[in-house]
Write a protein that holds these residues in place. Structure first.
Motif, PDB file in Angstrom:
ATOM      1  N   GLN A 118     -28.601  62.395 -39.225  1.00 24.07           N
ATOM      2  CA  GLN A 118     -28.780  62.789 -40.615  1.00 24.07           C
ATOM      3  C   GLN A 118     -30.105  63.537 -40.753  1.00 24.07           C
ATOM      4  O   GLN A 118     -31.053  63.299 -40.005  1.00 24.07           O
ATOM      5  N   HIS A 119     -30.156  64.435 -41.702  1.00 25.18           N
ATOM      6  CA  HIS A 119     -31.363  65.217 -41.987  1.00 25.18           C
ATOM      7  C   HIS A 119     -31.711  64.985 -43.458  1.00 25.18           C
ATOM      8  O   HIS A 119     -31.192  65.655 -44.354  1.00 25.18           O
ATOM      9  N   SER A 120     -32.550  63.994 -43.681  1.00 24.03           N
ATOM     10  CA  SER A 120     -32.872  63.590 -45.045  1.00 24.03           C
ATOM     11  C   SER A 120     -33.796  64.611 -45.704  1.00 24.03           C
ATOM     12  O   SER A 120     -34.662  65.214 -45.062  1.00 24.03           O
ATOM     13  N   THR A 159     -35.714  59.951 -51.572  1.00 21.70           N
ATOM     14  CA  THR A 159     -34.811  60.736 -50.739  1.00 21.70           C
ATOM     15  C   THR A 159     -33.562  61.096 -51.525  1.00 21.70           C
ATOM     16  O   THR A 159     -33.010  60.264 -52.254  1.00 21.70           O
ATOM     17  N   PRO A 188     -29.897  61.292 -52.157  1.00 26.24           N
ATOM     18  CA  PRO A 188     -28.786  60.532 -51.544  1.00 26.24           C
ATOM     19  C   PRO A 188     -27.773  61.417 -50.836  1.00 26.24           C
ATOM     20  O   PRO A 188     -27.175  61.005 -49.841  1.00 26.24           O
ATOM     21  N   SER A 205     -28.241  63.907 -48.965  1.00 25.85           N
ATOM     22  CA  SER A 205     -28.682  64.335 -47.637  1.00 25.85           C
ATOM     23  C   SER A 205     -28.567  63.242 -46.587  1.00 25.85           C
ATOM     24  O   SER A 205     -28.763  63.516 -45.401  1.00 25.85           O
ATOM     25  N   LEU A 206     -28.262  62.008 -46.980  1.00 26.90           N
ATOM     26  CA  LEU A 206     -28.108  60.912 -46.031  1.00 26.90           C
ATOM     27  C   LEU A 206     -26.699  60.900 -45.460  1.00 26.90           C
ATOM     28  O   LEU A 206     -25.751  61.417 -46.065  1.00 26.90           O
ATOM     29  N   GLN A 220     -24.245  56.301 -48.001  1.00 27.89           N
ATOM     30  CA  GLN A 220     -24.957  55.650 -49.088  1.00 27.89           C
ATOM     31  C   GLN A 220     -24.573  54.181 -49.123  1.00 27.89           C
ATOM     32  O   GLN A 220     -23.396  53.834 -49.009  1.00 27.89           O
ATOM     33  N   ASN A 262     -29.817  51.024 -43.900  1.00 24.51           N
ATOM     34  CA  ASN A 262     -30.434  52.318 -43.629  1.00 24.51           C
ATOM     35  C   ASN A 262     -31.656  52.486 -44.536  1.00 24.51           C
ATOM     36  O   ASN A 262     -31.707  53.372 -45.385  1.00 24.51           O
ATOM     37  N   ASP A 319     -34.894  53.249 -43.816  1.00 27.10           N
ATOM     38  CA  ASP A 319     -35.756  54.378 -43.493  1.00 27.10           C
ATOM     39  C   ASP A 319     -34.874  55.557 -43.105  1.00 27.10           C
ATOM     40  O   ASP A 319     -34.107  55.471 -42.146  1.00 27.10           O
ATOM     41  N   PRO A 320     -34.938  56.670 -43.810  1.00 30.24           N
ATOM     42  CA  PRO A 320     -34.072  57.814 -43.458  1.00 30.24           C
ATOM     43  C   PRO A 320     -34.498  58.453 -42.146  1.00 30.24           C
ATOM     44  O   PRO A 320     -35.118  59.516 -42.111  1.00 30.24           O
ATOM     45  N   THR A 332     -28.683  57.260 -37.346  1.00 27.14           N
ATOM     46  CA  THR A 332     -28.223  56.172 -38.198  1.00 27.14           C
ATOM     47  C   THR A 332     -27.505  55.130 -37.355  1.00 27.14           C
ATOM     48  O   THR A 332     -27.082  55.412 -36.228  1.00 27.14           O
TER      49      THR A 332
END
Length: 390
Positions: free
Chosen positions: A33-35, A61, A63, A65-66, A69, A75, A77-78, A82
């Motif tokens: 993932q790219h938060s 952050t 949501p 981009s995660l 959810q 999760n 810490d982004p 993951t």
């Protein structure tokens, strides 16, 4: 203008009520993932405090981009990776020494309500499809069989499917089904299973890969389609081809170990050789040094778990690698090489018997490893030895 001499007969093929889905389970990966941080306005500093000591709120952050959810702390810490496993989208590459695993799902596709017979020009449903919807069908005796065709053997190997245990009988006397993790359906050893619309029969295939080359997985699904007035048995078969490659390249070299010098004492010889014999017997016992180079030719990193010799009677060996020195297990990136060393010696004078071709056979070399996601692999070489030079 050309015409067909005989009209082609193309009967309408009715689609199957059961579909097959095959998904590979081995070699999963972690979802990345790219938060992105949401833009926040800075909090103004109070009048009675200097601006340097003011505290600013931490940006939240976005949501979307995660990777997923959740309201729990799975999760928090982004991070880039993951804790969600991503199964391979296709069979991809398989490697010798690993276990190929995949799941076979026979799904009873539920048909929707019959369309209204408007009869307009936009109605795409034919009269045959209208009759197909009106007939009530039940799917019984669903079975899944799997076979594997390997390049090493000419015959097709019948594969065993799991789970194979029969569930306890139903107390209501109705048709027995056992729900699987796929959300319905059942699984049994050799008997078929009745499926209601939306249910699934799920099986798992595990096959140890031993040969390089093309492998073909053949899956056959059979079931009995019953209506109110008649019934028929239907069967379909699908083929899945994948290529098996070598994960390790093993190169070995054997050379004689020179006898200890005459200046060494008997105690030093006994400590080096691990024996309590005299000087005369120690000089006649032959020893060899076996070197092995292990090259990672796969596309992923691997950690070597163990490297050992499975020797024939009459010889023993001493390990000179990381297990003997207490070093951590080596990790090989793609293309890297690990050097291993063993000292092979005779149990007694002349216990290593030479063959007719003048070659002494020691045994085989076993290599175990784990991939990045913990998949186990094990490989054994052919018979290793050395030729006596006279």
């Amino acid at each position: 203008m050309s015409h067909q001499r005989y009209p082609s007969i193309d009967p309408v093929k009715e689609p199957h009520a059961v579909s097959l889905k095959v998904l590979r389970l081995s070699r999963p990966s972690l979802v990345s993932q790219h938060s992105l941080l949401a833009p926040t306005s800075p909090i103004p500093a109070p009048l009675d405090r200097p601006s340097s000591t003011s505290s600013s709120s931490k940006p939240a952050t976005i949501p979307a981009s995660l990777a997923y959810q959740t309201t729990s702390d799975t999760n928090p810490d982004p991070f880039l990776l993951t804790p969600i496993l991503n199964l391979p989208p296709s069979f991809g590459s398989a490697y010798v020494g690993e276990t190929f695993s995949c799941t076979l799902c026979a799904n009873h596709d539920a048909l929707g309500d019959p369309p209204a017979s408007g009869g307009g020009p936009g109605d795409n449903y034919s009269q045959q499809q209208q009759q197909h919807y009106q007939k009530k069908k039940s799917i019984r005796d669903v079975r899944i069989e799997a076979e594997m065709k390997t390049p090493g053997s000419g015959a097709v190997q019948q594969l065993s499917l799991t789970p194979t245990d029969m569930p306890p009988p139903s107390t209501t006397g109705a048709a027995h089904t056992s729900e699987t993790a796929g959300g319905g359906g059942g699984s049994s050893g050799t008997q078929g299973v009745d499926l209601e619309p939306g249910q699934t029969l799920q099986k798992i295939v595990n096959f140890d890969l031993k040969d390089e080359g093309n492998h073909v997985l053949a899956v056959t699904v059979s079931y009995y389609e019953a209506t109110e007035t008649s019934g028929r048995t239907r069967t379909f078969r699908k083929l899945y081809q994948f290529i098996c490659k070598g994960a390790l390249i093993v190169r070995t070299k054997v050379g004689p170990l020179p006898a200890p010098s005459a200046m060494a004492t008997d105690a030093q010889r006994a400590s080096q050789d691990g024996s309590d014999g005299g000087v005369h017997s120690e000089k006649k016992r032959r020893k060899w040094v076996m070197e092995a180079q292990l090259e990672n030719c796969s596309e992923d990193a691997m950690q070597l778990s163990r490297v050992l010799l499975e020797l024939d009677p009459g010889v023993h060996y001493r390990d000179c690698n990381w297990e003997a020195t207490g070093s951590p297990r080596p990790v090989l990136q793609p293309g890297e090489i690990q050097q291993c060393c063993f000292i092979v010696g005779e149990d007694e004078v002349g216990s290593a018997v030479e063959g007719k071709d003048g070659r002494i056979v020691f045994g085989v070399l076993g290599i175990g490893w784990r991939s990045e996601m913990g998949n186990k692999g094990y490989l054994t070489t052919g018979k290793l030895g050395t030729r006596v030079v006279r």
